[in-house]
Scaffold this active site. Sequence first.
Site, PDB file in Angstrom:
ATOM      1  N   GLU A 168      -2.795  36.714  48.149  1.00  0.00           N
ATOM      2  CA  GLU A 168      -1.883  37.810  47.771  1.00  0.00           C
ATOM      3  C   GLU A 168      -1.599  37.752  46.268  1.00  0.00           C
ATOM      4  O   GLU A 168      -1.495  38.787  45.608  1.00  0.00           O
ATOM      5  CB  GLU A 168      -0.567  37.734  48.552  1.00  0.00           C
ATOM      6  CG  GLU A 168      -0.702  37.909  50.057  1.00  0.00           C
ATOM      7  CD  GLU A 168      -1.424  39.176  50.458  1.00  0.00           C
ATOM      8  OE1 GLU A 168      -1.289  40.197  49.778  1.00  0.00           O
ATOM      9  OE2 GLU A 168      -2.152  39.140  51.464  1.00  0.00           O
TER      10      GLU A 168
ATOM     11  N   TRP B 158      -4.428  39.304  44.692  1.00  0.00           N
ATOM     12  CA  TRP B 158      -4.339  40.774  44.774  1.00  0.00           C
ATOM     13  C   TRP B 158      -3.513  41.309  43.611  1.00  0.00           C
ATOM     14  O   TRP B 158      -3.792  42.361  43.052  1.00  0.00           O
ATOM     15  CB  TRP B 158      -3.656  41.216  46.082  1.00  0.00           C
ATOM     16  CG  TRP B 158      -4.576  41.472  47.238  1.00  0.00           C
ATOM     17  CD1 TRP B 158      -4.737  40.686  48.334  1.00  0.00           C
ATOM     18  CD2 TRP B 158      -5.433  42.624  47.436  1.00  0.00           C
ATOM     19  NE1 TRP B 158      -5.645  41.267  49.200  1.00  0.00           N
ATOM     20  CE2 TRP B 158      -6.076  42.454  48.672  1.00  0.00           C
ATOM     21  CE3 TRP B 158      -5.706  43.768  46.684  1.00  0.00           C
ATOM     22  CZ2 TRP B 158      -6.993  43.388  49.176  1.00  0.00           C
ATOM     23  CZ3 TRP B 158      -6.616  44.695  47.187  1.00  0.00           C
ATOM     24  CH2 TRP B 158      -7.248  44.498  48.412  1.00  0.00           C
TER      25      TRP B 158
ATOM     26  N   TRP C 295      -0.031  61.383  47.644  1.00  0.00           N
ATOM     27  CA  TRP C 295       0.408  59.976  47.557  1.00  0.00           C
ATOM     28  C   TRP C 295       1.282  59.738  46.334  1.00  0.00           C
ATOM     29  O   TRP C 295       2.120  58.831  46.319  1.00  0.00           O
ATOM     30  CB  TRP C 295      -0.805  59.030  47.574  1.00  0.00           C
ATOM     31  CG  TRP C 295      -1.829  59.279  46.497  1.00  0.00           C
ATOM     32  CD1 TRP C 295      -2.924  60.090  46.577  1.00  0.00           C
ATOM     33  CD2 TRP C 295      -1.870  58.717  45.174  1.00  0.00           C
ATOM     34  NE1 TRP C 295      -3.638  60.080  45.405  1.00  0.00           N
ATOM     35  CE2 TRP C 295      -3.022  59.237  44.519  1.00  0.00           C
ATOM     36  CE3 TRP C 295      -1.066  57.835  44.475  1.00  0.00           C
ATOM     37  CZ2 TRP C 295      -3.372  58.901  43.210  1.00  0.00           C
ATOM     38  CZ3 TRP C 295      -1.409  57.492  43.163  1.00  0.00           C
ATOM     39  CH2 TRP C 295      -2.551  58.020  42.549  1.00  0.00           C
TER      40      TRP C 295
HETATM   41  C1  FAD Z   1       2.359  51.456  49.247  1.00  0.00           C
HETATM   42  C2  FAD Z   1       2.565  50.075  48.673  1.00  0.00           C
HETATM   43  C3  FAD Z   1       3.337  49.916  47.521  1.00  0.00           C
HETATM   44  C4  FAD Z   1       3.527  48.638  46.958  1.00  0.00           C
HETATM   45  N1  FAD Z   1       4.269  48.523  45.812  1.00  0.00           N
HETATM   46  C5  FAD Z   1       4.404  47.305  45.223  1.00  0.00           C
HETATM   47  C6  FAD Z   1       5.122  47.160  44.009  1.00  0.00           C
HETATM   48  O1  FAD Z   1       5.628  48.129  43.429  1.00  0.00           O
HETATM   49  N2  FAD Z   1       5.252  45.907  43.493  1.00  0.00           N
HETATM   50  C7  FAD Z   1       4.694  44.809  44.094  1.00  0.00           C
HETATM   51  O2  FAD Z   1       4.836  43.691  43.574  1.00  0.00           O
HETATM   52  N3  FAD Z   1       3.980  44.929  45.212  1.00  0.00           N
HETATM   53  C8  FAD Z   1       3.819  46.128  45.808  1.00  0.00           C
HETATM   54  N4  FAD Z   1       3.117  46.231  46.970  1.00  0.00           N
HETATM   55  C9  FAD Z   1       2.456  45.034  47.520  1.00  0.00           C
HETATM   56  C10 FAD Z   1       3.300  44.214  48.526  1.00  0.00           C
HETATM   57  O3  FAD Z   1       3.786  45.051  49.535  1.00  0.00           O
HETATM   58  C11 FAD Z   1       4.458  43.492  47.858  1.00  0.00           C
HETATM   59  O4  FAD Z   1       3.976  42.736  46.766  1.00  0.00           O
HETATM   60  C12 FAD Z   1       5.161  42.533  48.800  1.00  0.00           C
HETATM   61  O5  FAD Z   1       5.598  43.202  49.955  1.00  0.00           O
HETATM   62  C13 FAD Z   1       6.360  41.915  48.088  1.00  0.00           C
HETATM   63  O6  FAD Z   1       7.049  41.084  48.947  1.00  0.00           O
HETATM   64  P1  FAD Z   1       7.074  39.502  48.746  1.00  0.00           P
HETATM   65  O7  FAD Z   1       7.448  39.188  47.350  1.00  0.00           O
HETATM   66  O8  FAD Z   1       7.880  38.927  49.839  1.00  0.00           O
HETATM   67  O9  FAD Z   1       5.520  39.194  48.918  1.00  0.00           O
HETATM   68  P2  FAD Z   1       4.702  37.947  49.452  1.00  0.00           P
HETATM   69  O10 FAD Z   1       4.036  38.378  50.697  1.00  0.00           O
HETATM   70  O11 FAD Z   1       5.470  36.701  49.487  1.00  0.00           O
HETATM   71  O12 FAD Z   1       3.555  37.839  48.335  1.00  0.00           O
HETATM   72  C14 FAD Z   1       3.789  37.124  47.113  1.00  0.00           C
HETATM   73  C15 FAD Z   1       3.493  37.992  45.932  1.00  0.00           C
HETATM   74  O13 FAD Z   1       2.119  38.367  45.932  1.00  0.00           O
HETATM   75  C16 FAD Z   1       1.981  39.647  45.336  1.00  0.00           C
HETATM   76  N5  FAD Z   1       1.417  40.565  46.333  1.00  0.00           N
HETATM   77  C17 FAD Z   1       1.514  40.478  47.675  1.00  0.00           C
HETATM   78  N6  FAD Z   1       0.824  41.476  48.260  1.00  0.00           N
HETATM   79  C18 FAD Z   1       0.302  42.215  47.257  1.00  0.00           C
HETATM   80  C19 FAD Z   1      -0.506  43.381  47.201  1.00  0.00           C
HETATM   81  N7  FAD Z   1      -0.956  43.986  48.309  1.00  0.00           N
HETATM   82  N8  FAD Z   1      -0.835  43.879  45.995  1.00  0.00           N
HETATM   83  C20 FAD Z   1      -0.434  43.275  44.868  1.00  0.00           C
HETATM   84  N9  FAD Z   1       0.331  42.172  44.847  1.00  0.00           N
HETATM   85  C21 FAD Z   1       0.689  41.644  46.027  1.00  0.00           C
HETATM   86  C22 FAD Z   1       3.373  40.119  44.954  1.00  0.00           C
HETATM   87  O14 FAD Z   1       3.590  39.802  43.622  1.00  0.00           O
HETATM   88  C23 FAD Z   1       4.256  39.299  45.892  1.00  0.00           C
HETATM   89  O15 FAD Z   1       5.549  39.132  45.425  1.00  0.00           O
HETATM   90  C24 FAD Z   1       2.919  47.508  47.562  1.00  0.00           C
HETATM   91  C25 FAD Z   1       2.160  47.675  48.721  1.00  0.00           C
HETATM   92  C26 FAD Z   1       1.983  48.944  49.271  1.00  0.00           C
HETATM   93  C27 FAD Z   1       1.159  49.096  50.524  1.00  0.00           C
END
Ligand code: FAD
Length: 498
Positions: free
Chosen positions: A284, A287, A371
């Site tokens: 992640e 990503w 979107w």
């Molecule tokens: C429509 C949509 C919009 C999103 N908008 C954002 C946004 O504005 N900012 C954002 O940081 N993430 C975004 N994400 C990706 C992801 O949903 C979030 O990073 C994640 O839910 C944040 O929660 P967490 O910190 O608990 O993540 P965790 O699951 O703990 O992951 C750790 C970190 O990994 C990174 N990460 C995780 N998944 C993704 C991903 N798919 N793409 C890029 N980085 C990722 C983030 O920095 C996240 O904080 C989006 C996803 C979708 C489908």
Amino acid sequence: MQSHFSTGLVWFRRDLRTDDNAALSRALACCDTVYCVFVYDKAILDKLPRQDRRVEFIQESVTALESSLQALRGHASRTLITLHDVAQSAIPELSKQLQASAVFAARDYEPAAVTRDTAVQQQLLAEGKQLVLVKDQVIFEEREVLTQTGKPYGVFTPYHRAWLARIGMELVPGHDVGRGNAVLSVAPDALAQPLPSLADLGFEATNLRALGMHGGSAAGEAMLQDFVGRMDRYSEARNFPSVKGPSYLGVHLRFGTVSIRKLVNLALQRVRTGSEGASVWLAELAWRDFYFQILANFPHVATQAFKPEYDAIAWEQGEEAEALFEAWCEGKTGYPIVDAAMAQLNQTGYMHNRLRMVAGSFLVKHLGLDWRWGEKYFALKLNDFDLSANNGGWQWVASSGCDAQPYFRIFNPVTQSEKFDGQGKFIKRYLPQLAGLSDKAIHAPWLAKPMELAAAGVQIGSNYPSPVVDHAKARARTLARYGFLKKSTDQAGTATEQ
Ligand SMILES: Cc1cc2nc3c(=O)[nH]c(=O)nc-3n(C[C@H](O)[C@H](O)[C@H](O)COP(=O)(O)OP(=O)(O)OC[C@H]3O[C@@H](n4cnc5c(N)ncnc54)[C@H](O)[C@@H]3O)c2cc1C
């Protein structure tokens, strides 16, 4: 290029910590005297609503940053200069006032930030000064992980493989700030104003504290420590919104109150002991880098589809479309999992990743809306809003992005709800009016028997909306809407549902 400066200025932006801070480290290493500044940038803040959790988070983080700088300096006098101004003109002006010959900052990859930094750089150059931009936010920048033919990756799996190979067997090196007490300077008297409160900035308090969220690197560290014990279970737990599965570190990554290198190194150490959860979490974080490099290498994605042919899609327009959009924003679509997700976003500024996919897909593939409408709403509401990840996520659900889900894959919100919130625990948390429904009925209340609805106190169309669209019809409309892409992309095959 000059490598030693008598006076330098560190301009903190998305790196609100002292620990492992690349810009601070570089300035401390090559200047005799270092000043520090944070600008509450009117060019950004003036456009925001007066209650914004991110501004409150930043304000707390800046206060914490000042304490960290004082600790680094070993002295309790004001170290961080704060300005409430337009950064583009305020930074060159301040460097003149301080006689700083170089400004140090962490590189920002968003188009508006790149434009601002270019303008600052030109003004500094005209004065014979330098803007030194360093890598801090990402592990690898846009030209660091390329295909064998030197092109940027557009597909995640080979990018991820190359990203891991580039890290290799070592941990990612950090940035030392040990020289702080010798080089950091107090703010000159004229600039040593008290740190501005939220009210000074023209903002009002939000529910950030009530949510238990705090800015600053100590809060980021506490959140990280809370997650470390859960990291091994991440791969199973992360998909269920009622479970404390993910790290919730997004907002700390957004404002740099945690170091991405620290997170990656922690994950790498666990991966090397065979942790599946750490390996998925590390992916992640990759990503995150992936979408940063997509935005930097293909800046057109900020306004257009990554795959240009998707810009020809005819989205719904007009009053009905706008009413549907409003229902989606307010969590009144009649699909409980979508409505609970939107309530989570509106009430907390967070939305679980699985639900970002489900609610995003619903906007695009059930309501037929552009979107970019959803992207803009998320940008306004998400605490962790980041242009690259948000745009990447939205283009993924709209199928217009790199490595996106194919257009004929359409999330069924009821099936997704049954699969990932089987007992409706998450739905009940955000839609208490549905709490009396059975595990079966809660995912599609309009299908429940009148007796069950009555017993649960649910009146469809009254205290909970009727579904704004019919899933089967919406799905058929989407397949027709995207149908013209079938020939050009040759990706259709059999329409599938998830
Ligand atoms: C429509 C949509 C919009 C999103 N908008 C954002 C946004 O504005 N900012 C954002 O940081 N993430 C975004 N994400 C990706 C992801 O949903 C979030 O990073 C994640 O839910 C944040 O929660 P967490 O910190 O608990 O993540 P965790 O699951 O703990 O992951 C750790 C970190 O990994 C990174 N990460 C995780 N998944 C993704 C991903 N798919 N793409 C890029 N980085 C990722 C983030 O920095 C996240 O904080 C989006 C996803 C979708 C489908």
